[in-house]
Write an enzyme that holds these catalytic residues in place. Structure first.
Site, PDB file in Angstrom:
ATOM      1  N   ARG A  32     -16.621   5.075 -24.441  1.00  0.00           N
ATOM      2  CA  ARG A  32     -17.156   5.026 -25.812  1.00  0.00           C
ATOM      3  C   ARG A  32     -18.600   4.996 -25.911  1.00  0.00           C
ATOM      4  NH1 ARG A  32     -12.459   3.593 -28.862  1.00  0.00           N
ATOM      5  NH2 ARG A  32     -10.734   4.025 -27.701  1.00  0.00           N
TER       6      ARG A  32
ATOM      7  N   HIS B  15     -13.630  -1.727 -23.472  1.00  0.00           N
ATOM      8  CA  HIS B  15     -14.978  -1.992 -24.069  1.00  0.00           C
ATOM      9  C   HIS B  15     -15.520  -3.187 -23.240  1.00  0.00           C
ATOM     10  CE1 HIS B  15     -13.741  -0.404 -28.350  1.00  0.00           C
ATOM     11  NE2 HIS B  15     -14.716   0.419 -27.800  1.00  0.00           N
TER      12      HIS B  15
ATOM     13  N   CYS C 214     -12.781  -7.712 -32.428  1.00  0.00           N
ATOM     14  CA  CYS C 214     -13.163  -6.474 -33.038  1.00  0.00           C
ATOM     15  C   CYS C 214     -12.834  -6.359 -34.614  1.00  0.00           C
ATOM     16  CB  CYS C 214     -12.596  -5.444 -32.284  1.00  0.00           C
ATOM     17  SG  CYS C 214     -10.983  -5.656 -32.053  1.00  0.00           S
TER      18      CYS C 214
HETATM   19  N1  GLY Z   1      -7.405   0.803 -30.847  1.00  0.00           N
HETATM   20  C1  GLY Z   1      -8.620   0.430 -30.759  1.00  0.00           C
HETATM   21  C2  GLY Z   1      -9.438   1.821 -30.137  1.00  0.00           C
HETATM   22  O1  GLY Z   1      -8.814   2.177 -28.978  1.00  0.00           O
HETATM   23  O2  GLY Z   1     -10.402   2.143 -30.488  1.00  0.00           O
END
Ligand code: GLY
Length: 262
Positions: A133, A165, A252
């Site tokens: 990401r 993450h 988060c």
């Molecule tokens: N459900 C959080 C994500 O995958 O970004």
């Protein structure tokens, strides 16, 4: 001001279609009544830590939007609006930009992708995960913004493997004390910290969130709880089962900050 000192938090209400969001888990669909109960308990815990909690409404166009931390990185008076690596999440930042519209904002753009779940503020440095990401361009833009704001800040990049993450893989419980998921893979060396690898049974609930004199942890994780009690008198255990189903947790679900003069 210590890295975990905060006065305010911003959260975003989960939407009924949260189960349509992204997840790497196979833990079933979240029970929406329980989602709302757990979210309310989380917000209450933030208040117990002394924070004023502002709440944004949800938007069914963005089922992951309650994981609001991915949309911005805040360091003292610096607000960086991210550009999530997940295409389906990019529109979430509009509401966050609006929420902080009275502050100068740095905005990632172009090929700079980063999610706040990949940014871990430790006591003596900032770690930015390079993950599916967050790319090097996004990480570099954030590093430059942080060091323009505070030239003394050490910012390291951490390759992230095995988890979504960086903060799915590691969080810092106390200065120099890292909690690590057994699934996390990296070649970064945490030579500044003692690293506790938690048992596989606790890997979905291993994230910890220190705020002021307390720490938030996921309920039902005895090893994490025992470690937390070594460092804190106030350990707030929050049921997070429904958010764990969607790769979420105590870190988060909020943006925390302490703007000067606020
Ligand atoms: N459900 C959080 C994500 O995958 O970004």
């Amino acid at each position: 001001m210590p890295y975990n000192t905060f006065t305010h938090a911003l959260v975003r209400v989960p939407t009924v279609n949260m189960g349509d969001g992204m997840t790497t888990q196979q833990l079933g669909v979240p029970d929406f009544d329980l989602v709302l109960t757990q979210h309310a308990a989380y917000c209450e815990a933030l208040r117990w830590c002394g924070l004023k909690v502002a709440t944004l409404s949800g938007d069914e166009a963005y089922p992951d939007a309650c994981f609001v931390e991915d949309t911005a990185v805040i360091y003292h008076d610096l607000v960086v609006i991210t550009q999530p690596g997940a295409r389906s999440r990019r529109g979430e930042t509009t509401a966050i930009q609006q929420a902080f519209k009275h502050r100068p904002l740095v905005q990632l753009h172009g090929d700079e992708y980063l999610e706040g779940g990949d940014v871990l503020f430790c006591a003596d440095r900032v770690l930015i995960g390079l993950s599916e990401r967050t790319n090097r361009q996004g990480a570099t833009r954030l590093k430059n913004a942080l060091q323009d704001y505070d030239a003394a800040l050490q910012v390291d990049f951490v390759p992230v493997g095995g988890v979504l993450h960086l903060k799915t893989g590691i969080t810092e419980l106390a200065p120099g004390v890292i909690i690590q998921s057994p699934d996390f893979v990296t070649d970064y060396t945490f030579d500044f910290a003692d690293v506790y690898v938690i048992p596989a049974a606790e890997k979905n609930g291993g994230h910890v969130l220190p705020i002021n004199d307390a720490v938030l942890i996921h309920a039902g994780n005895p090893r994490v709880r025992d470690l937390a009690h070594r460092y804190y008198l106030r350990v707030l255990e929050i049921p997070m089962s429904e958010f764990e189903k969607m790769d979420g947790g105590v870190t988060c679900l909020s943006l925390r900050y302490a703007f000067s003069g606020a």
